[in-house]
Each structure stands twice: as structure tokens, then as C-alpha cells.
Design a protein around this motif. Structure first.
Motif, short mmCIF file in Angstrom:
data_model
loop_
_atom_site.label_atom_id
_atom_site.label_comp_id
_atom_site.label_asym_id
_atom_site.label_seq_id
_atom_site.Cartn_x
_atom_site.Cartn_y
_atom_site.Cartn_z
N VAL A 105 -1.29 -6.02 5.78
CA VAL A 105 -0.50 -4.95 6.40
C VAL A 105 -1.15 -4.61 7.73
O VAL A 105 -2.36 -4.39 7.80
CB VAL A 105 -0.47 -3.70 5.50
CG1 VAL A 105 0.38 -2.62 6.14
CG2 VAL A 105 0.07 -4.04 4.12
N VAL A 109 -0.21 1.66 9.68
CA VAL A 109 0.52 1.34 8.47
C VAL A 109 1.86 2.09 8.46
O VAL A 109 1.89 3.31 8.53
CB VAL A 109 -0.30 1.72 7.22
CG1 VAL A 109 0.50 1.46 5.96
CG2 VAL A 109 -1.61 0.94 7.20
N LEU A 114 4.45 -0.86 3.88
CA LEU A 114 3.59 -0.67 2.72
C LEU A 114 4.39 -0.72 1.42
O LEU A 114 3.89 -1.17 0.39
CB LEU A 114 2.84 0.65 2.84
CG LEU A 114 1.71 0.90 1.84
CD1 LEU A 114 0.65 -0.18 1.90
CD2 LEU A 114 1.08 2.28 2.07
#
Length: 275
Positions: A105, A109, A114
Motif C-alpha cells: 500500500v 494510505v 486499504l
């Protein structure tokens, strides 16, 4: 008729930026309420030690951390802990690195990105909790292609640089034994082993302590002589006496003039195949 409760998935988060660590923790709480975050770490050595002690189902690892990088931590994992890299590196470079990683990721973020990771982890844990393969791979989907060896070697060289010039390599280590400081010739060193605060330097006669991390030392020692064999362990192959497999098929090393055996992580077993 009573049924066994389904155990909650357990995770460790590691990032040397406390703010980003909190953001990741908060977003995981929102997206995956049943996930139990059993530990957080702000440097690589702490992450490696916590993973070894707690054996979480998942480790969310930053790439660049003090002590050990997230890559080194992942290489040293010996249990069934799945790895997700959370990093500022671009997608192509990171996808090339680690075929056992479930996902990566990019920072910052994003919740929607996510969420994809959470969905993949849920599927992976539901399919077979002790399997290190990717969830899509387990379902029969083709795994993402990996780069050729030269490209991967270039990536590793960028992330974990090693000294290449004789002028830059250490010839002595300044280390303490009791209240006395010594200058130890590197050729006398059997192995170095790090914990959270110090690195132990072992010779045939004494143990010494220094404050440098394994990562710092590895970049200043001759890579032909000093090999990393486990998270936080470098050995001097000039002093390697023997190797053996124990009853659990783990590879163990014996150094000349030293009784203790040193474990070899699965990520480094290939170094000894010709022996």
C-alpha cells in the motif's frame, strides 16, 4: 451444541513515523473492526522481535526503518505471518520485491486502497491460515509476474546498500567490554547479533557491545566475508566451522572456538547450499 468462537485475526504495525502509524491503526480499526492489533513498532529490530514473540497473522511493515528495513524484517520471518508493505516506494518497484507479500500500500494510505488489502487478507486467512501464498494464487488466479534477477538485484542494492570499496570498509570496531573500550580487528569477529539497543560482537575470547545497528555495520563490512544469516545476525564466514539440520529441519551454524549454534533464517538458507 456449543461452537468454538472464531479467533480474531492478529496484526502488528511497524513504521518509524508515529503519526503515520496512528493513521494506519485508526483506518484499520474502521475498516476491519475485528482485527486485533497486538503490537506496534517504530523500528525494524523491535518489529522483528515482536513478530518472533507474538507470531501475528499479519505484519504491516514500512520499508525504511532504523535497525532493520521492512525488507529485512520480512526476510527473517519464520512463521506463518503474512506481510503487507506500507511504503512510499512506487508500485512497480515494490511489486518486484517479495513474492510472499500479500499486498503493498502506497503512502499516504487511502481508505479505499486499504479496503482492498483488508478484503484480500480476509480471503487469505479464511482459505488457509497457515499458508504463505497469496489469496488470489490460492484461488487459482495467476500470481503477479516478478522482475528478472538483474532488476531485483538492482532494487535490493538501492534499498540495502553495501560497501564496495576497500577504503570504505571497517577494519576495526570500537566496542566495550565491561568498563573498557577496545579496538577489535574485524578479522577476529565470529559474529554480530543485534537487539533493540545494542549489537553484541563475539570473538573467540570475549563478548563486546556497540551501539551501531546491524544495518549500519553491514554497509561498512566486507560482504564477501560478513554474511547476514538471520534478522539481526551477521557471521564472519572465515570462522564458519560446520552446518547441520536439527529435528525440525532448521539450519544451524557452528563457529570456530564457540559452542553456541546460530540459526539460519529460511531467507538465507540458499547461501549454504553448496556446503
Amino acid at each position: 451444541m456449543s461452537t468454538k468462537p472464531i479467533p480474531r485475526p492478529r496484526a502488528l504495525l511497524a513504521d518509524d513515523e508515529p503519526h503515520l502509524l496512528r493513521v494506519l491503526q485508526d483506518r484499520l480499526h474502521e475498516l476491519w473492526p475485528e482485527l486485533e492489533i497486538v503490537a506496534t513498532a517504530e523500528h525494524g529490530l523491535a518489529a522483528a522481535q515482536q513478530i518472533g514473540r507474538l507470531q501475528p497473522d499479519i505484519a504491516f511493515l514500512d520499508i525504511q526503518m532504523p535497525g532493520l528495513t521492512g525488507l529485512e524484517v520480512a526476510q527473517g520471518i519464520e512463521g506463518a505471518t503474512r506481510v503487507v508493505f506500507v511504503t512510499a516506494y512506487d508500485e512497480h518497484a515494490l511489486s518486484a520485491f517479495e513474492h510472499e507479500a500479500v499486498d503493498y500500500v502506497l503512502k499516504p494510505v487511502r481508505p479505499e486502497r486499504l479496503q482492498l488489502t483488508v478484503d484480500r487478507l480476509r480471503r487469505a486467512l479464511a482459505i488457509r491460515p497457515d499458508a504463505p501464498m497469496l489469496a488470489d494464487e490460492a484461488r487459482g488466479a495467476p500470481a503477479p509476474s516478478l522482475p528478472e534477477g538483474a532488476e531485483l538485484a538492482k532494487l535490493l542494492a538501492q534499498l540495502m546498500p553495501r560497501a564496495t570499496s576497500a577504503q570504505t570498509m571497517l577494519r576495526h570496531l570500537r566496542a566495550s567490554h565491561g568498563s573498557t573500550t577496545h579496538m577489535i580487528p574485524v578479522e577476529d569477529i565470529l559474529y554480530l547479533q543485534s537487539d533493540e539497543k545494542y549489537t553484541l560482537v563475539r570473538t573467540t575470547e570475549h563478548e563486546y557491545l556497540i551501539r551501531s545497528s546491524i544495518l549500519e555495520l553491514a554497509s561498512q563490512l566486507d560482504p564477501q566475508r560478513f554474511w547476514q544469516v538471520h534478522r539481526g545476525i551477521l557471521i564472519n564466514v572465515d570462522h564458519l566451522l560446520s552446518t547441520r539440520r536439527d529435528d525440525n529441519a532448521r539450519l544451524l551454524l557452528r563457529m570456530r572456538g564457540h559452542e553456541r549454534e546460530l540459526p539460519v533464517s529460511r531467507a538465507y538458507v540458499h547461501l549454504f547450499k553448496a556446503m
